[in-house]
Design a protein around this motif. Structure first.
Motif, mmCIF file in Angstrom:
data_model
loop_
_atom_site.group_PDB
_atom_site.id
_atom_site.type_symbol
_atom_site.label_atom_id
_atom_site.label_comp_id
_atom_site.label_asym_id
_atom_site.label_seq_id
_atom_site.Cartn_x
_atom_site.Cartn_y
_atom_site.Cartn_z
ATOM 1 N N THR A 1 0.865 -1.107 0.460
ATOM 2 C CA THR A 1 -0.021 -0.035 -0.037
ATOM 3 C C THR A 1 1.254 1.290 -0.202
ATOM 4 O OG1 THR A 1 -0.394 0.138 2.407
ATOM 5 C CG2 THR A 1 -1.773 -1.612 1.517
ATOM 6 N N LYS B 1 0.584 5.846 0.509
ATOM 7 C CA LYS B 1 -0.367 6.278 1.097
ATOM 8 C C LYS B 1 -0.945 7.331 -0.380
ATOM 9 C CE LYS B 1 0.076 6.772 5.337
ATOM 10 N NZ LYS B 1 -1.732 6.572 6.563
ATOM 11 N N ARG C 1 -5.317 8.444 2.624
ATOM 12 C CA ARG C 1 -5.274 7.440 4.043
ATOM 13 C C ARG C 1 -4.256 6.467 2.230
ATOM 14 N NH1 ARG C 1 -9.352 3.906 -0.605
ATOM 15 N NH2 ARG C 1 -10.772 4.574 -0.668
ATOM 16 N N ASP C 2 -3.903 4.516 3.079
ATOM 17 C CA ASP C 2 -3.660 4.044 2.680
ATOM 18 C C ASP C 2 -4.232 3.584 1.269
ATOM 19 O OD1 ASP C 2 -1.571 3.658 4.173
ATOM 20 O OD2 ASP C 2 -2.640 2.241 5.656
#
Ligand code: NAP
Length: 328
Positions: free
Chosen positions: A3, A5, A21-22
């Motif tokens: 993942t 950001k 968010r991720d």
């Protein structure tokens, strides 16, 4: 699972929402080049995408951000290999294709241009879509045959991103630049970029007449609407105006008078799908012709988590010049 950001625009029953968010790398869209984004920027369209004030986002979830500079991580495209420094503007990135306000992007290699020689990734993004569009406007005026000895050139929305770069480029090319702004306090800033005269934008805000006193031979307009109509009415015979923006509005309350009675030309500029040869010519000219001291003077830098706080500011015309977003 890997993942990274990202700012993400989602759409639910309550409308559009924005969160930091991720994001799962597996959810990136198709493309033959994956890029580690190091820098992006804030453009007017990014303000629209993040606030939802205009429906520029046409796929959800969407990572906003219409331009980036970065380093190729993996590539199936013959022109790029890992480690290459690249730049992207347009092509629907941040609108229909997952965009730049993220640590990773996957795009078509055909959309990229190599980082122009002489520019750092941060400088390329200080130019960004807005500055590259200002160069497309100058190229359109050049192609039309507009020359500084024909009279002054007006720039509208001069304190904004397109406007600031346009002032610097036109001044460097020898034009007597009239910078139109609604901000009293930015006169010294605009003179520092090369403006010879400052015009209160209120002078271009009244109901446009079909024709008015001839004041300039050329123009770069980032504002549209009544402002562009007045600019056209005040353009000298056989002059030309390159129109790229709609900061005041999408409408154009003009008449055919400037075109048929003065031979004025209105040159439309679309930076999003510009073909590669013209794109590369624009970047090469920017690297050669834009004064990097002036570029630095018009640039503010923010970190990725802080860019959303500026979305309303750019739409309200309260940001000055260009804003670089540091991602890496
Ligand atoms: N055609 C394309 O491919 C293309 C590419 C890039 C950008 N654009 C468009 O170009 C425009 C400018 O983009 P940008 O990133 O430079 O935005 P920006 O930084 O916000 O600059 C826009 C400037 O327009 C002026 N302005 C704002 N609201 C106004 C109003 N109601 N009436 C009159 N003037 C107003 C302000 O300048 P002052 O305070 O100095 O008056 C403002 O700084 C946007 O519409 C954008 O969508 C189009």
């Amino acid at each position: 699972m890997s993942t990274f950001k990202a700012w993400v625009v989602d759409k639910g029953e309550g409308g559009q929402s924005l969160s930091f968010r991720d994001f799962d790398e597996a959810d990136l869209m198709d493309g033959d080049v994956t890029v580690r984004v190091t820098h992006s920027t804030l453009n007017y369209k990014d303000g629209l995408a993040m606030t939802g004030k205009s429906p520029v986002v046409r796929r959800f979830p969407m990572i906003p951000g219409i331009d980036f500079a970065g380093v190729v991580e993996s590539s199936g495209h013959p022109e790029y290999e890992p480690g290459d420094a690249v730049v992207l503007t347009g092509w629907g990135v941040g609108e229909t294709h997952l965009g730049a306000y993220a640590e990773r992007a996957r795009v078509k290699g055909d959309w990229l241009v190599p980082l122009p020689g002489g520019l750092s990734p941060a400088q390329a993004m200080a130019i960004g879509t807005a500055g590259y569009t200002a160069m497309l406007c100058l190229m359109a005026l050049d192609h039309h045959g507009a020359r500084p000895d024909q009279g002054p050139a007006i720039v509208t929305g001069a304190s904004g991103g397109v406007g600031s770069v346009a002032v610097a480029l036109l001044a460097r090319a020898g034009w007597h630049v009239i910078a139109s702004t609604g901000r009293d306090g930015e006169a010294d800033y605009l003179r520092g970029l090369g403006a010879a005269e400052i015009l209160d934008r209120a002078e271009l805000s009244g109901p446009p007449k079909p024709l008015a006193k001839e004041r300039w031979a050329a123009g770069i307009d980032a504002v549209g609407s009544t402002t562009l109509a007045n600019v056209l009415a005040m353009t000298r015979a056989d002059g030309a105006v390159a129109a790229c923006g709609l900061a005041q509005g999408m409408d154009l309350p003009t008449s055919v008078a400037p075109f048929i009675l003065r031979g004025v030309s209105l040159l439309g500029i679309n930076s999003v799908t510009t073909p590669q040869p013209k794109r590369r010519e624009a970047w090469a000219r920017l690297a050669r012709e834009l004064d990097l001291g002036k570029l630095a003077a018009m640039t503010t830098t923010v970190r990725l988590p802080d860019v959303a706080g500026l979305a309303e500011e750019i739409l309200a015309g309260r940001t000055r010049g260009r804003t670089v977003v540091e991602v890496g």
